[in-house]
Design a protein around this motif. Sequence first.
Motif, PDB file in Angstrom:
ATOM      1  N   THR A 201       0.851  -1.189   0.000  1.00  0.00           N
ATOM      2  CA  THR A 201       0.000   0.000   0.000  1.00  0.00           C
ATOM      3  C   THR A 201       0.885   1.238   0.000  1.00  0.00           C
ATOM      4  OG1 THR A 201      -0.109   0.029   2.407  1.00  0.00           O
ATOM      5  CG2 THR A 201      -1.876  -1.137   1.250  1.00  0.00           C
ATOM      6  N   GLY A 202       0.321   2.351  -0.411  1.00  0.00           N
ATOM      7  CA  GLY A 202       1.082   3.594  -0.458  1.00  0.00           C
ATOM      8  C   GLY A 202       1.585   4.024   0.905  1.00  0.00           C
TER       9      GLY A 202
ATOM     10  N   ASN B 214      16.852 -14.234  -0.827  1.00  0.00           N
ATOM     11  CA  ASN B 214      17.994 -14.963  -1.379  1.00  0.00           C
ATOM     12  C   ASN B 214      18.349 -16.168  -0.521  1.00  0.00           C
ATOM     13  OD1 ASN B 214      18.375 -13.508  -3.734  1.00  0.00           O
ATOM     14  ND2 ASN B 214      19.668 -11.982  -2.727  1.00  0.00           N
ATOM     15  N   ALA B 215      18.109 -16.079   0.778  1.00  0.00           N
ATOM     16  CA  ALA B 215      18.325 -17.234   1.649  1.00  0.00           C
ATOM     17  C   ALA B 215      17.344 -18.351   1.294  1.00  0.00           C
ATOM     18  CB  ALA B 215      18.163 -16.831   3.111  1.00  0.00           C
ATOM     19  N   CYS B 216      16.133 -17.986   0.892  1.00  0.00           N
ATOM     20  CA  CYS B 216      15.138 -18.968   0.459  1.00  0.00           C
ATOM     21  C   CYS B 216      15.606 -19.670  -0.811  1.00  0.00           C
ATOM     22  CB  CYS B 216      13.793 -18.278   0.232  1.00  0.00           C
ATOM     23  SG  CYS B 216      12.522 -19.336  -0.463  1.00  0.00           S
ATOM     24  N   TYR B 217      16.217 -18.934  -1.739  1.00  0.00           N
ATOM     25  CA  TYR B 217      16.708 -19.514  -2.987  1.00  0.00           C
ATOM     26  C   TYR B 217      17.998 -20.305  -2.773  1.00  0.00           C
ATOM     27  CZ  TYR B 217      13.461 -17.345  -6.267  1.00  0.00           C
ATOM     28  OH  TYR B 217      12.352 -17.001  -6.969  1.00  0.00           O
ATOM     29  N   GLY B 218      18.761 -19.909  -1.794  1.00  0.00           N
ATOM     30  CA  GLY B 218      20.021 -20.602  -1.540  1.00  0.00           C
ATOM     31  C   GLY B 218      21.211 -19.985  -2.243  1.00  0.00           C
ATOM     32  N   TYR B 219      20.986 -18.957  -3.028  1.00  0.00           N
ATOM     33  CA  TYR B 219      22.070 -18.228  -3.691  1.00  0.00           C
ATOM     34  C   TYR B 219      21.564 -16.813  -3.972  1.00  0.00           C
ATOM     35  CZ  TYR B 219      19.634 -19.044  -8.125  1.00  0.00           C
ATOM     36  OH  TYR B 219      18.704 -19.084  -9.125  1.00  0.00           O
ATOM     37  N   ASN B 220      22.411 -15.965  -4.511  1.00  0.00           N
ATOM     38  CA  ASN B 220      22.072 -14.566  -4.726  1.00  0.00           C
ATOM     39  C   ASN B 220      21.225 -14.414  -5.998  1.00  0.00           C
ATOM     40  OD1 ASN B 220      22.052 -11.947  -3.959  1.00  0.00           O
ATOM     41  ND2 ASN B 220      24.109 -11.470  -4.701  1.00  0.00           N
ATOM     42  N   ALA B 221      19.993 -14.916  -5.954  1.00  0.00           N
ATOM     43  CA  ALA B 221      19.114 -14.923  -7.131  1.00  0.00           C
ATOM     44  C   ALA B 221      18.509 -13.552  -7.403  1.00  0.00           C
ATOM     45  CB  ALA B 221      17.998 -15.939  -6.944  1.00  0.00           C
ATOM     46  N   ILE B 222      18.162 -12.824  -6.355  1.00  0.00           N
ATOM     47  CA  ILE B 222      17.494 -11.530  -6.482  1.00  0.00           C
ATOM     48  C   ILE B 222      18.528 -10.429  -6.285  1.00  0.00           C
ATOM     49  CG2 ILE B 222      15.671 -10.032  -5.583  1.00  0.00           C
ATOM     50  CD1 ILE B 222      14.637 -12.628  -6.863  1.00  0.00           C
ATOM     51  N   SER B 223      18.704  -9.593  -7.306  1.00  0.00           N
ATOM     52  CA  SER B 223      19.664  -8.493  -7.178  1.00  0.00           C
ATOM     53  C   SER B 223      18.959  -7.168  -6.909  1.00  0.00           C
ATOM     54  CB  SER B 223      20.513  -8.372  -8.446  1.00  0.00           C
ATOM     55  OG  SER B 223      19.681  -8.116  -9.556  1.00  0.00           O
ATOM     56  N   ARG B 224      17.662  -7.104  -7.202  1.00  0.00           N
ATOM     57  CA  ARG B 224      16.940  -5.837  -7.051  1.00  0.00           C
ATOM     58  C   ARG B 224      15.499  -6.130  -6.651  1.00  0.00           C
ATOM     59  NH1 ARG B 224      14.108  -2.755 -10.860  1.00  0.00           N
ATOM     60  NH2 ARG B 224      13.996  -0.581 -10.253  1.00  0.00           N
ATOM     61  N   ILE B 225      14.922  -5.262  -5.823  1.00  0.00           N
ATOM     62  CA  ILE B 225      13.507  -5.381  -5.447  1.00  0.00           C
ATOM     63  C   ILE B 225      12.813  -4.093  -5.834  1.00  0.00           C
ATOM     64  CG2 ILE B 225      11.848  -5.659  -3.570  1.00  0.00           C
ATOM     65  CD1 ILE B 225      13.873  -7.345  -2.112  1.00  0.00           C
ATOM     66  N   SER B 226      11.693  -4.245  -6.495  1.00  0.00           N
ATOM     67  CA  SER B 226      10.897  -3.107  -6.940  1.00  0.00           C
ATOM     68  C   SER B 226       9.574  -3.113  -6.175  1.00  0.00           C
ATOM     69  CB  SER B 226      10.651  -3.252  -8.443  1.00  0.00           C
ATOM     70  OG  SER B 226       9.599  -2.442  -8.853  1.00  0.00           O
ATOM     71  N   LEU B 227       9.187  -1.971  -5.635  1.00  0.00           N
ATOM     72  CA  LEU B 227       7.912  -1.863  -4.925  1.00  0.00           C
ATOM     73  C   LEU B 227       6.856  -1.278  -5.842  1.00  0.00           C
ATOM     74  CD1 LEU B 227       8.842  -0.466  -1.397  1.00  0.00           C
ATOM     75  CD2 LEU B 227       8.096  -2.753  -1.980  1.00  0.00           C
ATOM     76  N   THR B 228       5.686  -1.879  -5.832  1.00  0.00           N
ATOM     77  CA  THR B 228       4.541  -1.363  -6.571  1.00  0.00           C
ATOM     78  C   THR B 228       3.490  -0.983  -5.537  1.00  0.00           C
ATOM     79  OG1 THR B 228       5.005  -2.793  -8.436  1.00  0.00           O
ATOM     80  CG2 THR B 228       2.787  -1.910  -8.280  1.00  0.00           C
ATOM     81  N   GLN B 229       3.077   0.267  -5.581  1.00  0.00           N
ATOM     82  CA  GLN B 229       2.087   0.742  -4.613  1.00  0.00           C
ATOM     83  C   GLN B 229       0.693   0.610  -5.201  1.00  0.00           C
ATOM     84  OE1 GLN B 229       3.055   4.676  -3.294  1.00  0.00           O
ATOM     85  NE2 GLN B 229       5.219   4.225  -3.201  1.00  0.00           N
ATOM     86  N   THR B 230      -0.256   0.348  -4.329  1.00  0.00           N
ATOM     87  CA  THR B 230      -1.640   0.218  -4.758  1.00  0.00           C
ATOM     88  C   THR B 230      -2.551   0.827  -3.710  1.00  0.00           C
ATOM     89  OG1 THR B 230      -3.325  -1.308  -5.520  1.00  0.00           O
ATOM     90  CG2 THR B 230      -1.959  -2.059  -3.730  1.00  0.00           C
ATOM     91  N   ALA B 231      -3.773   1.088  -4.111  1.00  0.00           N
ATOM     92  CA  ALA B 231      -4.778   1.591  -3.178  1.00  0.00           C
ATOM     93  C   ALA B 231      -5.364   0.414  -2.404  1.00  0.00           C
ATOM     94  CB  ALA B 231      -5.883   2.311  -3.953  1.00  0.00           C
ATOM     95  N   PRO B 232      -5.981   0.691  -1.253  1.00  0.00           N
ATOM     96  CA  PRO B 232      -6.566  -0.403  -0.475  1.00  0.00           C
ATOM     97  C   PRO B 232      -7.718  -1.109  -1.188  1.00  0.00           C
ATOM     98  CG  PRO B 232      -6.402   1.573   0.846  1.00  0.00           C
ATOM     99  CD  PRO B 232      -6.022   1.942  -0.537  1.00  0.00           C
ATOM    100  N   ILE B 233      -8.277  -0.483  -2.216  1.00  0.00           N
ATOM    101  CA  ILE B 233      -9.340  -1.130  -2.979  1.00  0.00           C
ATOM    102  C   ILE B 233      -8.940  -1.145  -4.434  1.00  0.00           C
ATOM    103  CG2 ILE B 233     -11.194  -0.493  -1.404  1.00  0.00           C
ATOM    104  CD1 ILE B 233     -11.843   1.833  -3.261  1.00  0.00           C
ATOM    105  N   GLY B 234      -9.500  -2.039  -5.207  1.00  0.00           N
ATOM    106  CA  GLY B 234      -9.152  -2.081  -6.620  1.00  0.00           C
ATOM    107  C   GLY B 234      -9.523  -3.400  -7.232  1.00  0.00           C
ATOM    108  N   PHE B 235      -8.990  -3.663  -8.403  1.00  0.00           N
ATOM    109  CA  PHE B 235      -9.279  -4.886  -9.115  1.00  0.00           C
ATOM    110  C   PHE B 235      -8.305  -5.975  -8.694  1.00  0.00           C
ATOM    111  CE2 PHE B 235     -12.487  -3.078 -11.600  1.00  0.00           C
ATOM    112  CZ  PHE B 235     -12.101  -1.781 -11.874  1.00  0.00           C
TER     113      PHE B 235
END
Length: 168
Positions: free
Chosen positions: A66-67, A85-106
């Motif tokens: 949420t915003g 990355n601990a879940c994957y067991g190696y450095n699989a994820i190099s970047r995380i992107s956040l997407t914001q949304t409203a509390p209601i929607g589709f």
Amino acid sequence: MRGFEPAGKLLRQRVRAAGESRGFAVSRLLTHWSEVVGEEIAAQTRPVKIGYSKGGFGATLTLLTTGAAAPMMQMQLPQIREKVNACYGYNAISRISLTQTAPIGFAEGQAQFTPAPKAAPKAPDPQVIAAAARTAEGCKDAGLKSALETLAQNVLTRSAERAAQKKG
């Protein structure tokens, strides 16, 4: 058929196929999100997809939030990345992107991350309790009597609900 199989085993292929269509090679990230990142973060985020770059190493994990929670999640991205990355067991994820949304929607944009609490059960009708007690009256064993009363309450309540539905 090989007899009874655990439900998780029956659904494993479908969960894997759905996860892989979104880029999740490890479906555990989707199914056990709260265990991977912790209850606090899981209550405010949800993994949406993983995007892989064409020639590079590492992937981008997209999280839905949420915003209002986005600034706090932004500060915790390094810790989230380490846990994922601990879940994957190696450095699989190099970047995380956040997407914001409203509390209601589709569908995808709905921000309800935790299930709604279950409604409290209604108290049984006193007449139903009395009728159930009369039904189990002759039983000498206390445990059996209690079980019979509960069974009678359930049967009488359901039959009363069905009768009310037929009227309405």
